[in-house]
Each structure stands twice: as structure tokens, then as C-alpha cells.
Design an enzyme around this catalytic site. Structure first.
Site, mmCIF file in Angstrom:
data_model
loop_
_atom_site.group_PDB
_atom_site.id
_atom_site.type_symbol
_atom_site.label_atom_id
_atom_site.label_comp_id
_atom_site.label_asym_id
_atom_site.label_seq_id
_atom_site.Cartn_x
_atom_site.Cartn_y
_atom_site.Cartn_z
ATOM 1 N N GLY A 46 -0.088 12.259 2.399
ATOM 2 C CA GLY A 46 0.287 11.668 1.118
ATOM 3 C C GLY A 46 -0.954 11.399 0.291
ATOM 4 O O GLY A 46 -2.070 11.372 0.823
ATOM 5 N N GLN A 51 -5.807 7.042 -6.064
ATOM 6 C CA GLN A 51 -6.899 7.494 -5.193
ATOM 7 C C GLN A 51 -7.757 8.586 -5.814
ATOM 8 O O GLN A 51 -8.841 8.859 -5.325
ATOM 9 C CB GLN A 51 -6.344 8.011 -3.862
ATOM 10 C CG GLN A 51 -5.763 6.921 -2.981
ATOM 11 C CD GLN A 51 -5.118 7.511 -1.740
ATOM 12 O OE1 GLN A 51 -4.019 8.019 -1.810
ATOM 13 N NE2 GLN A 51 -5.806 7.454 -0.615
ATOM 14 N N CYS A 91 -5.743 6.162 6.152
ATOM 15 C CA CYS A 91 -5.780 6.300 4.691
ATOM 16 C C CYS A 91 -6.989 7.139 4.325
ATOM 17 O O CYS A 91 -8.085 6.912 4.848
ATOM 18 C CB CYS A 91 -5.869 4.925 4.032
ATOM 19 S SG CYS A 91 -5.899 5.010 2.232
ATOM 20 N N LEU A 92 -6.784 8.085 3.425
ATOM 21 C CA LEU A 92 -7.884 8.965 3.027
ATOM 22 C C LEU A 92 -8.998 8.195 2.312
ATOM 23 O O LEU A 92 -10.119 8.687 2.231
ATOM 24 C CB LEU A 92 -7.356 10.094 2.127
ATOM 25 C CG LEU A 92 -6.396 11.065 2.836
ATOM 26 C CD1 LEU A 92 -5.759 12.014 1.828
ATOM 27 C CD2 LEU A 92 -7.123 11.848 3.932
ATOM 28 N N HIS A 133 3.341 3.344 1.736
ATOM 29 C CA HIS A 133 1.872 3.321 1.698
ATOM 30 C C HIS A 133 1.369 3.784 0.327
ATOM 31 O O HIS A 133 0.495 3.157 -0.276
ATOM 32 C CB HIS A 133 1.348 4.215 2.832
ATOM 33 C CG HIS A 133 -0.135 4.408 2.886
ATOM 34 N ND1 HIS A 133 -0.910 3.947 3.925
ATOM 35 C CD2 HIS A 133 -0.998 5.047 2.045
ATOM 36 C CE1 HIS A 133 -2.175 4.282 3.711
ATOM 37 N NE2 HIS A 133 -2.250 4.959 2.573
ATOM 38 N N GLU A 134 1.963 4.865 -0.185
ATOM 39 C CA GLU A 134 1.540 5.400 -1.497
ATOM 40 C C GLU A 134 1.944 4.472 -2.637
ATOM 41 O O GLU A 134 1.186 4.283 -3.589
ATOM 42 C CB GLU A 134 2.124 6.794 -1.746
ATOM 43 C CG GLU A 134 1.856 7.852 -0.683
ATOM 44 C CD GLU A 134 0.420 7.925 -0.233
ATOM 45 O OE1 GLU A 134 -0.485 7.521 -0.984
ATOM 46 O OE2 GLU A 134 0.199 8.385 0.904
ATOM 47 N N HIS A 137 -0.585 1.823 -3.072
ATOM 48 C CA HIS A 137 -1.773 2.268 -3.819
ATOM 49 C C HIS A 137 -1.546 2.136 -5.323
ATOM 50 O O HIS A 137 -2.469 1.793 -6.068
ATOM 51 C CB HIS A 137 -2.086 3.738 -3.519
ATOM 52 C CG HIS A 137 -2.878 3.987 -2.271
ATOM 53 N ND1 HIS A 137 -4.129 3.441 -2.037
ATOM 54 C CD2 HIS A 137 -2.624 4.756 -1.184
ATOM 55 C CE1 HIS A 137 -4.594 3.871 -0.867
ATOM 56 N NE2 HIS A 137 -3.696 4.677 -0.321
HETATM 57 O O1 GNR Z 1 -2.812 11.038 5.538
HETATM 58 C C1 GNR Z 1 -2.303 9.920 5.661
HETATM 59 N N1 GNR Z 1 -1.702 9.589 6.827
HETATM 60 C C2 GNR Z 1 -0.917 8.461 7.000
HETATM 61 C C3 GNR Z 1 -0.529 8.127 8.298
HETATM 62 C C4 GNR Z 1 0.273 7.030 8.517
HETATM 63 C C5 GNR Z 1 0.708 6.280 7.458
HETATM 64 C C6 GNR Z 1 0.338 6.587 6.164
HETATM 65 C C7 GNR Z 1 -0.472 7.682 5.926
HETATM 66 S S1 GNR Z 1 -0.906 8.093 4.303
HETATM 67 C C8 GNR Z 1 -2.413 8.939 4.553
HETATM 68 C C9 GNR Z 1 -2.913 9.557 3.267
HETATM 69 C C10 GNR Z 1 -3.273 8.457 2.294
HETATM 70 O O2 GNR Z 1 -4.241 7.771 2.365
HETATM 71 N N2 GNR Z 1 -2.414 8.232 1.338
HETATM 72 O O3 GNR Z 1 -2.638 7.246 0.465
HETATM 73 NI NI NI Z 2 -3.846 5.790 1.480
#
Ligand code: GNR
Ligand code: NI
Length: 167
Positions: A46, A51, A91-92, A133-134, A137
Site C-alpha cells: 500500500g 508518503q 511501513c515504507l 494503515h493508509e 497516513h
Molecule cells: O508494505 C506495507 N506492508 C504492510 C504490512 C502490514 C500492514 C500494513 C502494511 S502497509 C505497508 C506499506 C506502507 O507503508 N503503506 O503506507
Molecule cells: Ni505506511
């Protein structure tokens, strides 16, 4: 298409609140495509516009095995949720560190596609976790905000250590 730079913690721009998208033009389509390319290359499941330093309520995701089921959500809203579960998240914007976060197990989301057409999505599992999660952000929230002060400081120290070794 172009790969975009992903902001990393503690960049203050990760704390900005995204604006509702009102114009569904070629530039928006291009941003969504660039975000997908960036997400696939990372690799991640995601990516939120926040980001990549775009303050727009836009997220992309693909949790499929084949990495061939891209999903773009513009102006996402949670309509209904049920249950809770713990999921290990990464999270990236925090490369190389992971932590357990409690999320809703099931969500019903309303969003628009890149052309402005409204749709609803009901989902559970990893896709539900990823959407939550997104969406965090998009309001300047990151997964470490859910951790206790102790767990968070341990994780941030680990992040620093990883960076020293990577750099
Ligand atoms: O790549 C991602 N893996 C992930 C694994 C478990 C829960 C959420 C994520 S999102 C993350 C990519 C990211 O940072 N998205 O904002
Ligand atoms: Ni993230």
C-alpha cells in the site's frame, strides 16, 4: 510512469492532513499510476499520497499474490467496522522495522475511483488492515503512534541502527 520518492520518518510532512480530492483530471490519474509504480517497486502492499508528499486523500493498494490487482481509493471514508485483530505491520516510511498494531477486522469503505465514480468495498484480512494503515497516513498518523512509549522508543532506536548499517 515515474517512481516517486517516499518520505521517511521523522519527516514532518508525514504529519500533514490531506485535502479532499475535487478535481479528477489526468494529473490525478498520473499520480495514482506513479504511486502504484512506486509501491510495486518498493516493494509494498500500500501507499498513501502523504508518503510521496502529495496532500490529497488518495491511496493505492495491492495485497494480491500475483501483484496484479491494483486498487485506487480516492476520498476514502470508513462507513462501518467490526471486530478487532492484531497484525504485524511495517511501513515504507519506517524501512526495516515491524510492530503489532490492533486494527478493525472487517471494514466497509466508501471511496471514489480515479475518475470520480463512487463505490463501496467490504473487506477483511490484510486488505482491511492495509486500508486502515493508509487512511491513517492521510490524517498524518503513523503505525508507531499506537505503540506504548517504551515499545515506540525501542522501535525508533532499531530504525536508527538499521539506517546506520544501511547508510
Ligand atoms: O508494505 C506495507 N506492508 C504492510 C504490512 C502490514 C500492514 C500494513 C502494511 S502497509 C505497508 C506499506 C506502507 O507503508 N503503506 O503506507
Ligand atoms: Ni505506511
Amino acid at each position: 510512469m515515474a517512481k516517486l520518492e517516499i518520505l521517511e520518518f521523522p519527516d514532518p510532512r508525514l504529519r500533514l492532513n490531506a485535502q479532499t480530492v475535487e478535481v479528477f483530471d489526468a494529473a490525478l490519474k498520473r499520480l495514482a499510476d506513479d504511486m502504484l509504480e512506486t509501491m510495486y517497486a518498493a516493494p509494498g502492499i500500500g501507499l498513501a499520497a502523504t508518503q510521496v508528499n502529495e496532500q490529497k486523500r488518495l491511496l493505492v493498494t495491492d495485497v494480491s499474490e500475483g501483484r496484479d490487482a491494483p486498487l485506487v481509493l480516492v476520498n476514502p471514508e470508513l462507513l462501518e467496522t467490526s471486530g478487532t485483530e492484531m497484525c504485524q505491520e511495517g511501513c515504507l516510511s519506517f524501512p526495516g522495522v515491524y510492530a503489532d498494531v490492533e486494527r478493525k477486522e472487517w471494514v466497509r469503505v466508501k471511496a471514489q475511483d480515479v475518475t470520480g465514480k463512487s463505490f463501496e468495498l467490504e473487506t477483511g484480512g490484510l486488505l482491511a488492515v492495509c486500508i486502515q494503515h493508509e487512511m491513517d497516513h492521510l490524517v498524518g498518523k503513523v503505525f508507531v503512534d499506537y505503540l506504548s512509549p517504551l515499545k515506540r522508543s525501542l522501535l525508533l532506536r532499531k530504525l536508527e541502527k538499521q539506517r546506520r548499517h544501511a547508510g
